[in-house]
Write a protein that holds these residues in place. Sequence first.
Motif, PDB file in Angstrom:
ATOM      1  N   LEU A  56      68.303  28.607 -70.804  1.00  0.00           N
ATOM      2  CA  LEU A  56      66.970  28.547 -71.560  1.00  0.00           C
ATOM      3  C   LEU A  56      65.821  29.191 -71.282  1.00  0.00           C
ATOM      4  O   LEU A  56      65.053  29.731 -71.961  1.00  0.00           O
ATOM      5  N   PRO A  57      65.204  29.015 -69.825  1.00  0.00           N
ATOM      6  CA  PRO A  57      64.341  29.683 -69.381  1.00  0.00           C
ATOM      7  C   PRO A  57      64.135  31.293 -69.792  1.00  0.00           C
ATOM      8  O   PRO A  57      63.098  32.062 -70.233  1.00  0.00           O
ATOM      9  N   MET A  58      65.284  31.797 -69.690  1.00  0.00           N
ATOM     10  CA  MET A  58      65.556  33.355 -70.084  1.00  0.00           C
ATOM     11  C   MET A  58      65.455  33.440 -71.400  1.00  0.00           C
ATOM     12  O   MET A  58      64.752  34.485 -71.942  1.00  0.00           O
ATOM     13  N   VAL A  59      65.923  32.546 -72.371  1.00  0.00           N
ATOM     14  CA  VAL A  59      65.535  32.793 -73.953  1.00  0.00           C
ATOM     15  C   VAL A  59      63.913  32.766 -74.122  1.00  0.00           C
ATOM     16  O   VAL A  59      63.504  33.536 -74.835  1.00  0.00           O
ATOM     17  N   ALA A  61      61.726  33.489 -71.986  1.00  0.00           N
ATOM     18  CA  ALA A  61      61.027  34.716 -71.350  1.00  0.00           C
ATOM     19  C   ALA A  61      61.161  35.826 -72.199  1.00  0.00           C
ATOM     20  O   ALA A  61      60.055  36.433 -72.297  1.00  0.00           O
ATOM     21  N   ASP A  62      62.172  35.671 -72.957  1.00  0.00           N
ATOM     22  CA  ASP A  62      62.498  36.847 -73.848  1.00  0.00           C
ATOM     23  C   ASP A  62      61.618  36.782 -75.055  1.00  0.00           C
ATOM     24  O   ASP A  62      61.154  37.870 -75.567  1.00  0.00           O
ATOM     25  N   TYR A  70      61.426  39.346 -66.606  1.00  0.00           N
ATOM     26  CA  TYR A  70      61.754  40.060 -65.599  1.00  0.00           C
ATOM     27  C   TYR A  70      61.561  39.022 -64.283  1.00  0.00           C
ATOM     28  O   TYR A  70      62.072  39.029 -63.067  1.00  0.00           O
ATOM     29  N   ILE A  71      60.370  38.207 -64.519  1.00  0.00           N
ATOM     30  CA  ILE A  71      60.091  37.062 -63.351  1.00  0.00           C
ATOM     31  C   ILE A  71      61.274  36.111 -63.376  1.00  0.00           C
ATOM     32  O   ILE A  71      61.794  35.829 -62.250  1.00  0.00           O
ATOM     33  N   VAL A  72      61.453  35.598 -64.610  1.00  0.00           N
ATOM     34  CA  VAL A  72      62.829  34.737 -64.523  1.00  0.00           C
ATOM     35  C   VAL A  72      64.003  35.139 -63.988  1.00  0.00           C
ATOM     36  O   VAL A  72      64.711  34.634 -63.635  1.00  0.00           O
ATOM     37  N   LEU A  73      64.074  36.581 -64.415  1.00  0.00           N
ATOM     38  CA  LEU A  73      65.479  37.157 -64.126  1.00  0.00           C
ATOM     39  C   LEU A  73      65.546  37.446 -62.699  1.00  0.00           C
ATOM     40  O   LEU A  73      66.551  37.209 -62.045  1.00  0.00           O
ATOM     41  N   PHE A  74      64.435  37.759 -62.099  1.00  0.00           N
ATOM     42  CA  PHE A  74      64.188  37.783 -60.616  1.00  0.00           C
ATOM     43  C   PHE A  74      64.624  36.464 -59.965  1.00  0.00           C
ATOM     44  O   PHE A  74      65.620  36.399 -58.948  1.00  0.00           O
ATOM     45  N   GLY A  75      64.285  35.356 -60.542  1.00  0.00           N
ATOM     46  CA  GLY A  75      64.559  34.141 -59.851  1.00  0.00           C
ATOM     47  C   GLY A  75      66.144  33.715 -60.116  1.00  0.00           C
ATOM     48  O   GLY A  75      66.796  33.383 -59.059  1.00  0.00           O
ATOM     49  N   LEU A  76      66.803  34.322 -61.128  1.00  0.00           N
ATOM     50  CA  LEU A  76      67.987  33.971 -61.109  1.00  0.00           C
ATOM     51  C   LEU A  76      68.873  34.645 -60.292  1.00  0.00           C
ATOM     52  O   LEU A  76      69.683  34.482 -59.714  1.00  0.00           O
TER      53      LEU A  76
END
Length: 293
Positions: A56-59, A61-62, A70-76
């Motif tokens: 959900l955070p990725m959706v 953020a997109d 990219y920030i959320v993806l970095f966390g993942l």
Amino acid sequence: MATSTKSNGFGFFSRLKTGWTLTKDSLSVIRDHPKLLVFPLLAGLSSIFFLVLFFLPMVIADVIGGGLEYIVLFGLYFVTTFFSTYFSAALVHASNEVFHGREPQIRESMTAINPHIGPIVVWSLISATVSILFRMLENSDTPVASIMRSIFAIGWSIMTFFIVPVLVFEDVTATSMFKRSGETFRDTWGETLGAGFGITAIVLGIGVILVISAVAISIPLLVLSAGLGVLLTIVLVALAMVFTYLISQTIWGIAKTALYVYATEGVAPSQFENFDFETLGGRTDRSATPGTK
């Protein structure tokens, strides 16, 4: 010790033979110590958990954009790399216990990794950063970016191939971990290349056989009830793929540890007595002593 079979050659069958020997010996370790499969299982489950958690955070953020994705993806990338490395390190420790005649224990192996949490965190941060750079290059359509991505990917794979054993057995800094991993790859380059090709091909073959078997088992039920037959097929194929993943990751962990132990100690693990480590591409004396951990 087996006699030299020139397994450091770069021919198809030579690489396949190298991978087959390492795979066969690794499977014998798994047969004697099936608990080793628990470590890649925990790594896989942790990755699935965080993929679901970050979905959900990725959706969101997109949708927002502006670099937030990219920030959320970095966390993942960071959390999945951390837990994957942690459990992989525990597998390496447990494999080393086997090589030195000790019975591996799941809890003890994970406890033994706790003092290495710091380097694992550093590695996870670096790996997450590099993964973001890869993603940025992938999002670029220029030919130069594609070439850079390919070259960088090869170099990164070589530099980090033995990063987990290095994190487990050596006291390293953020820069020296890559140096030590690269040195071990250099010391075992012939067998590492052969292992990569051979193990991948053989495990893929095992996976195909398991999937075909799963489908074959489902055929009688498919004839009687299409719905139940399809459901059984999906379940059995999924189980076959999961088992193939577990076998693959465990074999890689065991084989890397065996190559690392030989590169650092100069002594082949007894479980790999069928493998001719003397064909390594130039092992040099090293100061690490994984047997003492």
